[in-house]
Design a protein around this motif. Structure first.
Motif, PDB file in Angstrom:
ATOM      1  N   MET A 208       0.841  -1.188   0.000  1.00  0.00           N
ATOM      2  CA  MET A 208       0.000   0.000   0.000  1.00  0.00           C
ATOM      3  C   MET A 208       0.879   1.241   0.000  1.00  0.00           C
ATOM      4  O   MET A 208       1.816   1.349   0.801  1.00  0.00           O
ATOM      5  N   GLY A 209       0.574   2.157  -0.895  1.00  0.00           N
ATOM      6  CA  GLY A 209       1.249   3.439  -0.890  1.00  0.00           C
ATOM      7  C   GLY A 209       0.598   4.371   0.117  1.00  0.00           C
ATOM      8  O   GLY A 209      -0.308   3.982   0.849  1.00  0.00           O
ATOM      9  N   PRO A 210       1.051   5.627   0.166  1.00  0.00           N
ATOM     10  CA  PRO A 210       0.384   6.598   1.037  1.00  0.00           C
ATOM     11  C   PRO A 210      -0.902   7.079   0.358  1.00  0.00           C
ATOM     12  O   PRO A 210      -1.782   6.256   0.078  1.00  0.00           O
ATOM     13  N   LYS A 211      -1.011   8.338   0.013  1.00  0.00           N
ATOM     14  CA  LYS A 211      -2.177   8.845  -0.719  1.00  0.00           C
ATOM     15  C   LYS A 211      -1.890   8.681  -2.201  1.00  0.00           C
ATOM     16  O   LYS A 211      -1.344   9.550  -2.861  1.00  0.00           O
ATOM     17  N   GLY A 212      -2.250   7.513  -2.728  1.00  0.00           N
ATOM     18  CA  GLY A 212      -1.865   7.133  -4.078  1.00  0.00           C
ATOM     19  C   GLY A 212      -0.603   6.290  -4.058  1.00  0.00           C
ATOM     20  O   GLY A 212       0.090   6.179  -3.045  1.00  0.00           O
TER      21      GLY A 212
ATOM     22  N   PRO B 283      10.772   6.364   2.502  1.00  0.00           N
ATOM     23  CA  PRO B 283       9.825   7.421   2.144  1.00  0.00           C
ATOM     24  C   PRO B 283      10.446   8.532   1.285  1.00  0.00           C
ATOM     25  O   PRO B 283       9.845   9.585   1.124  1.00  0.00           O
ATOM     26  N   ILE B 284      11.630   8.261   0.741  1.00  0.00           N
ATOM     27  CA  ILE B 284      12.321   9.282  -0.055  1.00  0.00           C
ATOM     28  C   ILE B 284      11.591   9.499  -1.373  1.00  0.00           C
ATOM     29  O   ILE B 284      11.451  10.629  -1.848  1.00  0.00           O
ATOM     30  N   VAL B 285      11.132   8.386  -1.972  1.00  0.00           N
ATOM     31  CA  VAL B 285      10.342   8.459  -3.203  1.00  0.00           C
ATOM     32  C   VAL B 285       9.106   7.595  -3.062  1.00  0.00           C
ATOM     33  O   VAL B 285       9.082   6.623  -2.312  1.00  0.00           O
ATOM     34  N   SER B 286       8.079   7.954  -3.796  1.00  0.00           N
ATOM     35  CA  SER B 286       6.826   7.198  -3.856  1.00  0.00           C
ATOM     36  C   SER B 286       6.022   7.778  -5.010  1.00  0.00           C
ATOM     37  O   SER B 286       6.160   8.962  -5.333  1.00  0.00           O
ATOM     38  N   ASN B 287       5.181   6.962  -5.624  1.00  0.00           N
ATOM     39  CA  ASN B 287       4.303   7.498  -6.661  1.00  0.00           C
ATOM     40  C   ASN B 287       2.997   8.028  -6.082  1.00  0.00           C
ATOM     41  O   ASN B 287       2.057   8.322  -6.812  1.00  0.00           O
ATOM     42  N   GLY B 288       2.949   8.146  -4.757  1.00  0.00           N
ATOM     43  CA  GLY B 288       1.865   8.819  -4.066  1.00  0.00           C
ATOM     44  C   GLY B 288       2.430   9.947  -3.215  1.00  0.00           C
ATOM     45  O   GLY B 288       3.639  10.196  -3.204  1.00  0.00           O
ATOM     46  N   ASP B 289       1.581  10.622  -2.479  1.00  0.00           N
ATOM     47  CA  ASP B 289       1.985  11.727  -1.605  1.00  0.00           C
ATOM     48  C   ASP B 289       1.502  11.461  -0.183  1.00  0.00           C
ATOM     49  O   ASP B 289       0.698  10.565   0.063  1.00  0.00           O
ATOM     50  N   HIS B 290       2.001  12.248   0.759  1.00  0.00           N
ATOM     51  CA  HIS B 290       1.569  12.116   2.145  1.00  0.00           C
ATOM     52  C   HIS B 290       0.095  12.494   2.279  1.00  0.00           C
ATOM     53  O   HIS B 290      -0.425  13.307   1.510  1.00  0.00           O
ATOM     54  N   TYR B 291      -0.579  11.911   3.280  1.00  0.00           N
ATOM     55  CA  TYR B 291      -1.991  12.230   3.503  1.00  0.00           C
ATOM     56  C   TYR B 291      -2.197  13.712   3.813  1.00  0.00           C
ATOM     57  O   TYR B 291      -3.267  14.258   3.567  1.00  0.00           O
ATOM     58  N   SER B 292      -1.168  14.347   4.340  1.00  0.00           N
ATOM     59  CA  SER B 292      -1.258  15.782   4.644  1.00  0.00           C
ATOM     60  C   SER B 292      -1.286  16.628   3.376  1.00  0.00           C
ATOM     61  O   SER B 292      -1.575  17.825   3.431  1.00  0.00           O
ATOM     62  N   GLY B 293      -0.962  16.008   2.218  1.00  0.00           N
ATOM     63  CA  GLY B 293      -0.853  16.741   0.969  1.00  0.00           C
ATOM     64  C   GLY B 293       0.579  17.070   0.602  1.00  0.00           C
ATOM     65  O   GLY B 293       0.846  17.516  -0.520  1.00  0.00           O
TER      66      GLY B 293
ATOM     67  N   ASP C  46       8.505  11.410  -7.084  1.00  0.00           N
ATOM     68  CA  ASP C  46       8.240  10.142  -7.749  1.00  0.00           C
ATOM     69  C   ASP C  46       9.530   9.343  -7.929  1.00  0.00           C
ATOM     70  O   ASP C  46      10.640   9.891  -7.868  1.00  0.00           O
ATOM     71  N   HIS C  47       9.365   8.054  -8.207  1.00  0.00           N
ATOM     72  CA  HIS C  47      10.528   7.191  -8.422  1.00  0.00           C
ATOM     73  C   HIS C  47      11.418   7.683  -9.560  1.00  0.00           C
ATOM     74  O   HIS C  47      12.637   7.521  -9.512  1.00  0.00           O
ATOM     75  N   ASN C  48      10.812   8.259 -10.586  1.00  0.00           N
ATOM     76  CA  ASN C  48      11.621   8.642 -11.744  1.00  0.00           C
ATOM     77  C   ASN C  48      12.581   9.799 -11.457  1.00  0.00           C
ATOM     78  O   ASN C  48      13.435  10.112 -12.285  1.00  0.00           O
ATOM     79  N   THR C  49      12.459  10.410 -10.270  1.00  0.00           N
ATOM     80  CA  THR C  49      13.395  11.478  -9.904  1.00  0.00           C
ATOM     81  C   THR C  49      14.658  10.933  -9.254  1.00  0.00           C
ATOM     82  O   THR C  49      15.643  11.672  -9.125  1.00  0.00           O
TER      83      THR C  49
ATOM     84  N   ILE D 196      14.629   1.373  -6.793  1.00  0.00           N
ATOM     85  CA  ILE D 196      13.920   0.488  -7.715  1.00  0.00           C
ATOM     86  C   ILE D 196      12.461   0.912  -7.805  1.00  0.00           C
ATOM     87  O   ILE D 196      11.759   0.999  -6.796  1.00  0.00           O
ATOM     88  N   ALA D 197      12.015   1.173  -9.014  1.00  0.00           N
ATOM     89  CA  ALA D 197      10.635   1.608  -9.246  1.00  0.00           C
ATOM     90  C   ALA D 197       9.705   0.401  -9.319  1.00  0.00           C
ATOM     91  O   ALA D 197      10.121  -0.693  -9.714  1.00  0.00           O
ATOM     92  N   PRO D 198       8.433   0.582  -8.955  1.00  0.00           N
ATOM     93  CA  PRO D 198       7.471  -0.525  -9.057  1.00  0.00           C
ATOM     94  C   PRO D 198       7.225  -0.906 -10.506  1.00  0.00           C
ATOM     95  O   PRO D 198       7.345  -0.084 -11.413  1.00  0.00           O
ATOM     96  N   LYS D 199       6.844  -2.162 -10.705  1.00  0.00           N
ATOM     97  CA  LYS D 199       6.474  -2.626 -12.044  1.00  0.00           C
ATOM     98  C   LYS D 199       5.116  -2.061 -12.449  1.00  0.00           C
ATOM     99  O   LYS D 199       4.847  -1.833 -13.623  1.00  0.00           O
ATOM    100  N   ILE D 200       4.231  -1.884 -11.460  1.00  0.00           N
ATOM    101  CA  ILE D 200       2.956  -1.192 -11.646  1.00  0.00           C
ATOM    102  C   ILE D 200       2.734  -0.348 -10.396  1.00  0.00           C
ATOM    103  O   ILE D 200       3.070  -0.776  -9.282  1.00  0.00           O
ATOM    104  N   SER D 201       2.167   0.845 -10.563  1.00  0.00           N
ATOM    105  CA  SER D 201       1.661   1.587  -9.409  1.00  0.00           C
ATOM    106  C   SER D 201       0.240   2.037  -9.728  1.00  0.00           C
ATOM    107  O   SER D 201      -0.111   2.220 -10.905  1.00  0.00           O
ATOM    108  N   TRP D 202      -0.554   2.185  -8.675  1.00  0.00           N
ATOM    109  CA  TRP D 202      -1.972   2.515  -8.844  1.00  0.00           C
ATOM    110  C   TRP D 202      -2.324   3.808  -8.117  1.00  0.00           C
ATOM    111  O   TRP D 202      -2.109   3.931  -6.915  1.00  0.00           O
ATOM    112  N   THR D 203      -2.870   4.765  -8.858  1.00  0.00           N
ATOM    113  CA  THR D 203      -3.503   5.967  -8.321  1.00  0.00           C
ATOM    114  C   THR D 203      -4.697   6.268  -9.216  1.00  0.00           C
ATOM    115  O   THR D 203      -4.490   6.502 -10.407  1.00  0.00           O
TER     116      THR D 203
END
Length: 201
Positions: A65-69, A85-95, A100-103, A108-115
């Motif tokens: 499970m990601g954070p918000k996304g 928590p340095i990278v994620s394809n989601g954001d913190h619940y606080s906004g 993102d991983h591509n930065t 290692i980036a996920p094979k699929i991510s869902w938002t």
């Protein structure tokens, strides 16, 4: 959701751990030379792993499970760092934004991510005969998505090929001895469901 322990090698939080059956540490673990807690770790930088399964080639896959996304499906590599928590394809619940991983290509980036998120639960690679077109594919239960997802993996390409609306949060998915597919709904009144192949028309 504690963030920093996922990168702290003095903690098992945010890690996938690999041990022998007797609880001892395998000598070929990637961080065995560091000793202590770090020696137990196989990979790091995970947020919340809910499902793990080996494919027919012996490779380990995990969803989390990601954070918000940013829910993820990852191919787990020895010593791999998946960035949380340095990278994620989601954001913190606080906004607050998480890069993102591509930065940060060192993670290692996920094979699929869902938002929007699917809130993955358990998962299994299907090897049965009741659903022949599903053989070798990954089945993932969805909680907030109230679904069963079917993922095809072929020559490095990973794709969600189907999503079945189950109407309830799916906590677990399993394959029976005869190739049947079982789903367990979440909650106190959750049902155990057996999927049936669609009758020919």
């Amino acid at each position: 959701q504690k963030f920093t322990p996922a990168q702290d090698m003095n903690s098992n939080l945010g890690k996938i751990v690999r041990l022998n059956d007797d609880g001892s540490v395998p000598k070929d673990n990637p961080f065995a030379h560091q000793g202590g807690v770090a020696a137990q770790d196989w990979s790091l930088g995970h947020r919340n792993v809910l499902g793990m399964a080996f494919d027919q080639q012996g490779r380990l896959w995990a969803n989390e499970m990601g954070p918000k996304g940013g829910d993820e499906l990852n191919l787990i590599e020895k010593g791999g760092n998946y960035g949380y928590p340095i990278v994620s394809n989601g954001d913190h619940y606080s906004g607050r934004v998480i890069p993102d991983h591509n930065t940060r290509p060192e993670f290692i980036a996920p094979k699929i991510s869902w938002t929007p998120v699917i809130s993955p639960s358990s998962m299994v690679f299907y090897t049965g005969r009741q659903f022949p077109s599903w053989q070798g594919q990954l089945l993932i239960g969805g909680l907030s998505s109230k679904s069963l997802l079917r993922i095809a993996i072929h020559e490095g390409e990973v794709e969600e090929v189907a999503r079945y609306d189950m109407g309830e949060r799916i906590r677990a998915v399993a394959q029976g001895q005869e190739g049947e597919v079982w789903l367990l709904e979440d909650g106190n009144a959750g049902r155990l469901l057996q999927l049936q192949p669609q009758a020919p028309r």
